[in-house]
Design a protein around this motif. Structure first.
Motif, PDB file in Angstrom:
ATOM      1  N   ALA A  39      31.854  36.097  54.338  1.00 43.29           N
ATOM      2  CA  ALA A  39      32.400  36.726  53.136  1.00 43.29           C
ATOM      3  C   ALA A  39      33.447  35.835  52.478  1.00 43.29           C
ATOM      4  CB  ALA A  39      33.005  38.082  53.494  1.00 43.29           C
ATOM      5  N   MET A  40      34.335  35.260  53.269  1.00 41.62           N
ATOM      6  CA  MET A  40      35.377  34.388  52.719  1.00 41.62           C
ATOM      7  C   MET A  40      34.780  33.134  52.083  1.00 41.62           C
ATOM      8  SD  MET A  40      38.520  33.937  52.068  1.00 41.62           S
ATOM      9  CE  MET A  40      39.431  35.127  53.061  1.00 41.62           C
ATOM     10  N   MET A  41      33.773  32.550  52.730  1.00 37.77           N
ATOM     11  CA  MET A  41      33.132  31.357  52.175  1.00 37.77           C
ATOM     12  C   MET A  41      32.509  31.653  50.817  1.00 37.77           C
ATOM     13  SD  MET A  41      31.319  29.816  55.608  1.00 37.77           S
ATOM     14  CE  MET A  41      30.248  28.773  54.629  1.00 37.77           C
ATOM     15  N   LYS A  42      31.816  32.784  50.732  1.00 32.65           N
ATOM     16  CA  LYS A  42      31.154  33.128  49.475  1.00 32.65           C
ATOM     17  C   LYS A  42      32.176  33.450  48.384  1.00 32.65           C
ATOM     18  CE  LYS A  42      27.011  35.570  47.950  1.00 32.65           C
ATOM     19  NZ  LYS A  42      26.335  34.321  47.582  1.00 32.65           N
ATOM     20  N   ASP A  43      33.253  34.123  48.754  1.00 29.13           N
ATOM     21  CA  ASP A  43      34.321  34.412  47.786  1.00 29.13           C
ATOM     22  C   ASP A  43      34.967  33.127  47.273  1.00 29.13           C
ATOM     23  OD1 ASP A  43      34.034  37.162  47.897  1.00 29.13           O
ATOM     24  OD2 ASP A  43      35.426  37.379  49.565  1.00 29.13           O
ATOM     25  N   THR A  44      35.228  32.203  48.167  1.00 26.94           N
ATOM     26  CA  THR A  44      35.873  30.944  47.780  1.00 26.94           C
ATOM     27  C   THR A  44      35.004  30.145  46.824  1.00 26.94           C
ATOM     28  OG1 THR A  44      36.996  30.871  49.931  1.00 26.94           O
ATOM     29  CG2 THR A  44      36.924  28.832  48.657  1.00 26.94           C
ATOM     30  N   LEU A  45      33.719  30.070  47.129  1.00 29.86           N
ATOM     31  CA  LEU A  45      32.789  29.357  46.246  1.00 29.86           C
ATOM     32  C   LEU A  45      32.713  30.015  44.875  1.00 29.86           C
ATOM     33  CD1 LEU A  45      29.826  28.543  48.679  1.00 29.86           C
ATOM     34  CD2 LEU A  45      31.321  26.899  47.529  1.00 29.86           C
ATOM     35  N   GLU A  46      32.688  31.344  44.865  1.00 30.53           N
ATOM     36  CA  GLU A  46      32.575  32.048  43.589  1.00 30.53           C
ATOM     37  C   GLU A  46      33.832  31.857  42.739  1.00 30.53           C
ATOM     38  OE1 GLU A  46      30.370  36.001  42.774  1.00 30.53           O
ATOM     39  OE2 GLU A  46      32.431  36.543  43.254  1.00 30.53           O
ATOM     40  N   ARG A  47      34.993  31.895  43.367  1.00 32.39           N
ATOM     41  CA  ARG A  47      36.230  31.683  42.606  1.00 32.39           C
ATOM     42  C   ARG A  47      36.289  30.265  42.028  1.00 32.39           C
ATOM     43  NH1 ARG A  47      38.701  35.142  46.583  1.00 32.39           N
ATOM     44  NH2 ARG A  47      39.127  33.327  47.923  1.00 32.39           N
ATOM     45  N   ALA A  48      35.745  29.311  42.763  1.00 31.08           N
ATOM     46  CA  ALA A  48      35.746  27.929  42.271  1.00 31.08           C
ATOM     47  C   ALA A  48      34.789  27.752  41.100  1.00 31.08           C
ATOM     48  CB  ALA A  48      35.376  26.979  43.404  1.00 31.08           C
ATOM     49  N   ARG A  49      33.664  28.459  41.159  1.00 37.24           N
ATOM     50  CA  ARG A  49      32.657  28.311  40.109  1.00 37.24           C
ATOM     51  C   ARG A  49      32.976  29.164  38.884  1.00 37.24           C
ATOM     52  NH1 ARG A  49      27.479  28.918  44.225  1.00 37.24           N
ATOM     53  NH2 ARG A  49      27.579  26.801  45.115  1.00 37.24           N
ATOM     54  N   GLU A  50      33.537  30.364  39.100  1.00 39.58           N
ATOM     55  CA  GLU A  50      33.822  31.275  37.988  1.00 39.58           C
ATOM     56  C   GLU A  50      35.272  31.760  38.089  1.00 39.58           C
ATOM     57  OE1 GLU A  50      30.377  34.027  37.036  1.00 39.58           O
ATOM     58  OE2 GLU A  50      29.880  33.477  39.099  1.00 39.58           O
ATOM     59  N   PRO A  51      36.224  30.916  37.778  1.00 47.13           N
ATOM     60  CA  PRO A  51      37.638  31.311  37.933  1.00 47.13           C
ATOM     61  C   PRO A  51      38.069  32.422  36.988  1.00 47.13           C
ATOM     62  CG  PRO A  51      37.454  29.187  36.833  1.00 47.13           C
ATOM     63  CD  PRO A  51      36.085  29.527  37.303  1.00 47.13           C
ATOM     64  N   ASN A  52      37.372  32.590  35.859  1.00 46.09           N
ATOM     65  CA  ASN A  52      37.768  33.589  34.859  1.00 46.09           C
ATOM     66  C   ASN A  52      36.914  34.853  34.902  1.00 46.09           C
ATOM     67  OD1 ASN A  52      39.779  31.845  33.806  1.00 46.09           O
ATOM     68  ND2 ASN A  52      38.191  30.744  32.640  1.00 46.09           N
ATOM     69  N   LEU A  53      36.216  35.060  35.990  1.00 43.82           N
ATOM     70  CA  LEU A  53      35.338  36.224  36.095  1.00 43.82           C
ATOM     71  C   LEU A  53      36.149  37.518  36.059  1.00 43.82           C
ATOM     72  CD1 LEU A  53      32.542  37.515  36.674  1.00 43.82           C
ATOM     73  CD2 LEU A  53      33.058  37.254  39.111  1.00 43.82           C
ATOM     74  N   ASP A  54      35.748  38.435  35.175  1.00 45.65           N
ATOM     75  CA  ASP A  54      36.389  39.755  35.094  1.00 45.65           C
ATOM     76  C   ASP A  54      35.656  40.694  36.044  1.00 45.65           C
ATOM     77  OD1 ASP A  54      37.630  42.089  34.485  1.00 45.65           O
ATOM     78  OD2 ASP A  54      37.271  41.998  32.320  1.00 45.65           O
ATOM     79  N   MET A  55      36.114  40.745  37.272  1.00 43.41           N
ATOM     80  CA  MET A  55      35.418  41.514  38.294  1.00 43.41           C
ATOM     81  C   MET A  55      35.452  43.016  38.012  1.00 43.41           C
ATOM     82  SD  MET A  55      33.597  41.261  40.959  1.00 43.41           S
ATOM     83  CE  MET A  55      33.892  39.570  41.472  1.00 43.41           C
ATOM     84  N   LYS A  56      36.546  43.488  37.416  1.00 40.30           N
ATOM     85  CA  LYS A  56      36.645  44.918  37.147  1.00 40.30           C
ATOM     86  C   LYS A  56      35.617  45.356  36.116  1.00 40.30           C
ATOM     87  CE  LYS A  56      39.826  48.653  36.159  1.00 40.30           C
ATOM     88  NZ  LYS A  56      41.211  49.052  35.885  1.00 40.30           N
ATOM     89  N   ALA A  57      35.430  44.561  35.101  1.00 39.34           N
ATOM     90  CA  ALA A  57      34.418  44.886  34.087  1.00 39.34           C
ATOM     91  C   ALA A  57      33.023  44.876  34.692  1.00 39.34           C
ATOM     92  CB  ALA A  57      34.504  43.886  32.933  1.00 39.34           C
ATOM     93  N   TYR A  58      32.817  43.969  35.659  1.00 41.72           N
ATOM     94  CA  TYR A  58      31.515  43.871  36.318  1.00 41.72           C
ATOM     95  C   TYR A  58      31.225  45.095  37.185  1.00 41.72           C
ATOM     96  CZ  TYR A  58      27.977  42.181  39.615  1.00 41.72           C
ATOM     97  OH  TYR A  58      26.857  42.055  40.399  1.00 41.72           O
ATOM     98  N   LEU A  59      32.253  45.638  37.832  1.00 39.80           N
ATOM     99  CA  LEU A  59      32.060  46.718  38.799  1.00 39.80           C
ATOM    100  C   LEU A  59      32.312  48.113  38.238  1.00 39.80           C
ATOM    101  CD1 LEU A  59      33.848  45.073  41.861  1.00 39.80           C
ATOM    102  CD2 LEU A  59      31.393  45.386  41.572  1.00 39.80           C
ATOM    103  N   LEU A  60      32.945  48.201  37.076  1.00 41.54           N
ATOM    104  CA  LEU A  60      33.449  49.482  36.587  1.00 41.54           C
ATOM    105  C   LEU A  60      32.366  50.549  36.486  1.00 41.54           C
ATOM    106  CD1 LEU A  60      35.995  50.918  35.621  1.00 41.54           C
ATOM    107  CD2 LEU A  60      35.414  50.207  33.288  1.00 41.54           C
ATOM    108  N   ASN A  61      31.203  50.213  35.938  1.00 44.24           N
ATOM    109  CA  ASN A  61      30.150  51.206  35.707  1.00 44.24           C
ATOM    110  C   ASN A  61      28.963  51.045  36.644  1.00 44.24           C
ATOM    111  OD1 ASN A  61      31.606  52.307  33.561  1.00 44.24           O
ATOM    112  ND2 ASN A  61      30.731  50.842  32.110  1.00 44.24           N
ATOM    113  N   ALA A  62      29.135  50.262  37.723  1.00 47.80           N
ATOM    114  CA  ALA A  62      27.991  49.973  38.597  1.00 47.80           C
ATOM    115  C   ALA A  62      27.470  51.214  39.310  1.00 47.80           C
ATOM    116  CB  ALA A  62      28.393  48.908  39.619  1.00 47.80           C
ATOM    117  N   TYR A  63      28.366  52.130  39.663  1.00 50.43           N
ATOM    118  CA  TYR A  63      27.962  53.281  40.460  1.00 50.43           C
ATOM    119  C   TYR A  63      28.149  54.595  39.710  1.00 50.43           C
ATOM    120  CZ  TYR A  63      27.242  50.358  44.533  1.00 50.43           C
ATOM    121  OH  TYR A  63      26.750  49.427  45.409  1.00 50.43           O
TER     122      TYR A  63
END
Length: 768
Positions: free
Chosen positions: A684-708
């Motif tokens: 999990a940490m490896m995947k999180d680290t890679l994602e932060r490096a590739r998409e530093p400006n990702l708005d995670m809240k907007a991505y997850l807000l209406n998912a469920y």
């Protein structure tokens, strides 16, 4: 009892049926009008366009290119051509691993069959035990262990090969478990971002008189997961609303049907009767009737929709809680949240399309009672089904039919009819009786309260497998033996009955051979023909389709049906492992099934079935466990059989086999199963680290807000209303300050997409 000639006739019938199905498929798949039936997956992916859009009128329906008919079997190499990594990307890991079950069958049984035919068939055949006994037998039974005299030293051959077959099976299972576990971890590490990677499902949230469920969830996770908690979505009981939406859609389909009918013939206004199935009642104008019904349902739906959105009583004590990172979600999902282990229960959230929303509204405390009720119901269902199983076995016994219906004796004694009854009819009758069973078991699993489609299918598959073992396998053996050896039972002492049953078990191989040919040969060939979906699609296309969206709905291929198909495969593993030593003549029939099914289902997965969910092969431990169960059953039956055959010297040595097999299963369970139930924090940490490096400006809240959000609210305006309501609570409601004892808790939520929820400088003196 089926003879070699009866088996030959049954084989001829089933081979002919399978060939007809395959030829019909090869012809129908080439017709442009059927393209959406046999290649729907490519349409849903948007990479295939309808061939009916161009060309003459005839070209829109019939393929006039004679050269394409010369390549009518090209679908077979095409199904095998796609490499496994590409198959995983195209259809998902669940589909790719499901196909490996067929490959395991080939890997296990092909070498076993060669060895069994080279050693056991000659050992069994070169005896005359059955000819000098009082038992009813056929030519095939001379190839079984029943033809060896009691106490013979020849049983050592069966003992040695039982060990060889067990070790070979365990070796294949070990290698496959290792491969599939590695595939799962690689898949999880390389797959695209999904909401369920960041989300946990929280259940059994304790009630609070001062705070709503939403406020309580926010407060709890702000306090206990302050650095990782991001957002949450409470679960609303929208079951009644979902039923209204479904009912409205059904009414709309009927309205579309009658409207199209009227458009084609404006001079004749369509009418219908309002009674049962449209056969009785008042005769009314169909278009006006359904228009008024839809208007009435729409009003009721709007009222219920507002009630669900605004009434706090519609909120159930469960929520989907999302985190800023996979690491944070993994920690929460895999740990106990409070000192009371029955409250604030967390588990990995299913992916949004895997959620079975109806069961989220079931009170968590009632789940134990529900599962107890289902257990009792399965017990009675199993014994109820013994009646049709016994009837099926009576069909395999000509003498029984003639005694019950003596007037049919002249017809039954006709050679062709007799061969048909004994070699074909029992298998097809058993298949018919089993048609409704998966539906019943799925309803039971839904009643138990599982909250994901994948969990429902795995639960239903477990019930179905248990049923197949008890009823189809053991029930067929016991009932079939009773019918075949009835005369022997009557004229012998009670002490000799177990010996008679033991000698008769190998003879039931003929019945299972007929079943394998009907279900495993003709049945699999019928699967690729898709006759039922073909008819339904054309009926919908003619009567209901007005737009491309309607056409997509009409061609919906569904999924592969793991809950019914996988237990059926496991039945073949059980039959193969049981009869590998006892009656090896059955093995070639099973090998043909696994080979044909692998090609057919690979084609279906590539071109037809659309996956409903992706569980990352979470079902594999169950598959492994069921094969181990079959292996242990085969060892115990062989042990019992040899004991009835007075093989005193070799029988005790078999006791070690079940012990070694169970030890092997426990080893695999501890070594590989954690990869299927837990997510390593390191990964999990490896995947999180890679994602932060590739998409530093990702708005995670907007991505997850209406998912469920419940599917009935995912229509734009409602989705915005639901999310806006939760956002208002997040930003403006004073969550924890309604109790004097919690004045030092944060005054309001600071959650946003750019920074983690943070606590003020005050020290939190009390945690929930």
């Amino acid at each position: 009892m089926a003879s070699l000639a009866d088996i030959g006739l049954a084989a001829a019938i089933n081979i002919l049926t399978a060939v007809i199905f395959l030829l019909a498929f090869a012809f129908l798949r080439l017709q442009p009008i059927n393209d959406r039936v046999y290649f729907p997956k490519w349409y849903l992916k948007g990479v295939r366009s309808s061939p009916t859009r161009s060309g003459t009128f005839v070209h829109k329906f019939v393929n006039l290119d004679w050269r394409s008919y010369l390549r009518f079997l090209e679908w077979m190499p095409a199904a095998l051509k796609m490499p496994e990594p590409e198959l995983i990307e195209h259809a998902g890991l669940d589909s790719a691993v499901y196909l490996r079950i067929y490959l395991i069958g080939l890997k296990i049984f092909f070498p076993i069959a060669i060895l069994a035919f080279a050693v056991l068939i000659p050992v069994n055949w070169t005896n005359d035990t059955l000819e000098t006994s009082k038992l009813v037998f056929s030519d095939i039974d001379k190839l079984s262990i029943s033809n060896i005299p009691d106490g013979s030293n020849r049983f050592w051959a069966h003992l040695v090969l039982a060990y060889v077959f067990t070790f070979w099976t365990c070796y294949i299972l070990l290698k496959e478990y290792e491969i599939v576990a590695s595939m799962r971890l690689h898949f999880l590490a390389s797959e695209k971002r999904r909401p369920d990677q960041f989300t946990v499902l929280v259940r059994n949230i304790p009630p609070d008189a001062d705070e709503s469920i939403s406020e309580l969830v926010e407060h709890f996770f702000l306090v206990n997961h302050p650095d990782h908690f991001l957002t949450h979505q409470v679960v609303r009981n929208a079951n009644k609303l979902a039923k209204l939406v479904k009912k409205k859609k059904k009414m709309q389909n009927w309205l579309d049907y009658y409207q199209l009918k009227y458009d084609r013939n404006p001079s004749n206004r369509p009418t219908m009767k309002t009674g049962f199935l449209g056969l009785s009642g008042t005769k009314v104008d169909a278009i006006e009737f359904y228009t008024s019904e839809i208007d009435m349902i729409s009003k009721e739906e709007a009222l219920e929709r507002e009630n669900v959105k605004k009434d706090q009583k519609s909120v159930v004590p469960a929520a989907f809680v999302s985190f800023r990172s996979r690491w944070g979600a993994a920690v929460c999902a895999q740990t106990q949240q409070t000192r009371n282990p029955t409250l604030w229960l967390t588990e990995w959230a299913p992916e949004p399309r895997d959620v079975y929303w109806s069961n989220l509204a079931i009170p968590f405390v009632s789940l134990t009672v529900r599962r107890l009720i289902v257990t009792v119901a399965i017990f009675f269902l199993t014994f109820f089904y013994m009646i049709p199983i016994a009837f099926v076995q009576s069909l395999a016994n000509i003498e029984g039919i003639e005694k019950a219906l003596p007037f049919l004796k002249p017809i039954i004694e006709v050679h062709f009819i007799k061969s048909f009854i004994q070699g074909f009819l029992p298998g097809i009758a058993l298949k018919i009786f089993l048609i409704l069973l998966p539906i019943i078991l799925m309803l039971m699993s839904k009643f138990e309260g599982y909250v994901s489609l994948s969990a429902l299918e795995r639960s239903s598959a477990s019930k179905y497998y248990l049923f197949l073992i008890v009823n189809v396998f053991l029930g067929s053996i016991i009932a079939g033996t009773a019918f075949q050896q009835l005369n022997t039972f009557i004229h012998q002492s009670a002490n000799e009955i177990p010996e008679t049953i033991g000698s008769s078990i190998p003879m039931k191989a003929t019945f299972f051979i007929t079943y394998i040919m009907v279900d495993g040969w003709a049945g699999v060939a019928g699967e690729i023909l898709r006759l039922k979906p073909l008819i339904i699609f054309h009926l919908k296309n003619f009567f209901l389709v007005k737009t491309e969206k309607d056409r997509e709905d009409a061609m919906d291929p569904g999924s592969i049906g793991f809950d019914s198909s996988e237990p059926q495969i496991q039945l073949y593993f059980l039959l193969g492992l049981v009869y590998a030593v006892i009656t090896p003549f059955l093995l070639p029939f099973i090998i043909i099934f696994f080979g044909l099914a692998y090609v057919v289902y690979r084609h279906q997965i590539i071109n037809v079935y659309n996956q409903e969910y992706e569980s990352g092969a979470a079902f594999w431990p169950s598959v492994h466990g069921r094969i181990i169960t079959a292996l242990v059953i085969s060892q115990l039956l062989l042990l019992g059989l040899l004991s009835t055959k007075k093989a005193a010297q070799s029988s005790p040595l078999l006791i070690a086999l079940p012990v070694l097999t169970i030890w092997f299963h426990l080893f695999c369970k501890h070594r590989y199963e954690p990869a299927f139930v837990k997510y390593p924090l390191q990964e999990a940490m490896m995947k999180d680290t890679l994602e932060r490096a590739r998409e530093p400006n990702l708005d995670m809240k907007a991505y997850l807000l209406n998912a469920y959000i419940h599917p009935v609210f995912k229509d734009g305006e409602d989705e915005d209303d639901i999310s806006a309501g939760d956002e208002k609570e997040y930003e403006h409601v004073l969550v924890p300050t309604k109790r004097q004892s919690r004045k030092n808790t944060p005054a309001q939520s600071k959650c946003n997409g750019s920074s983690p929820p943070s606590l003020p400088g005050d020290i939190i003196q009390e945690q929930l």
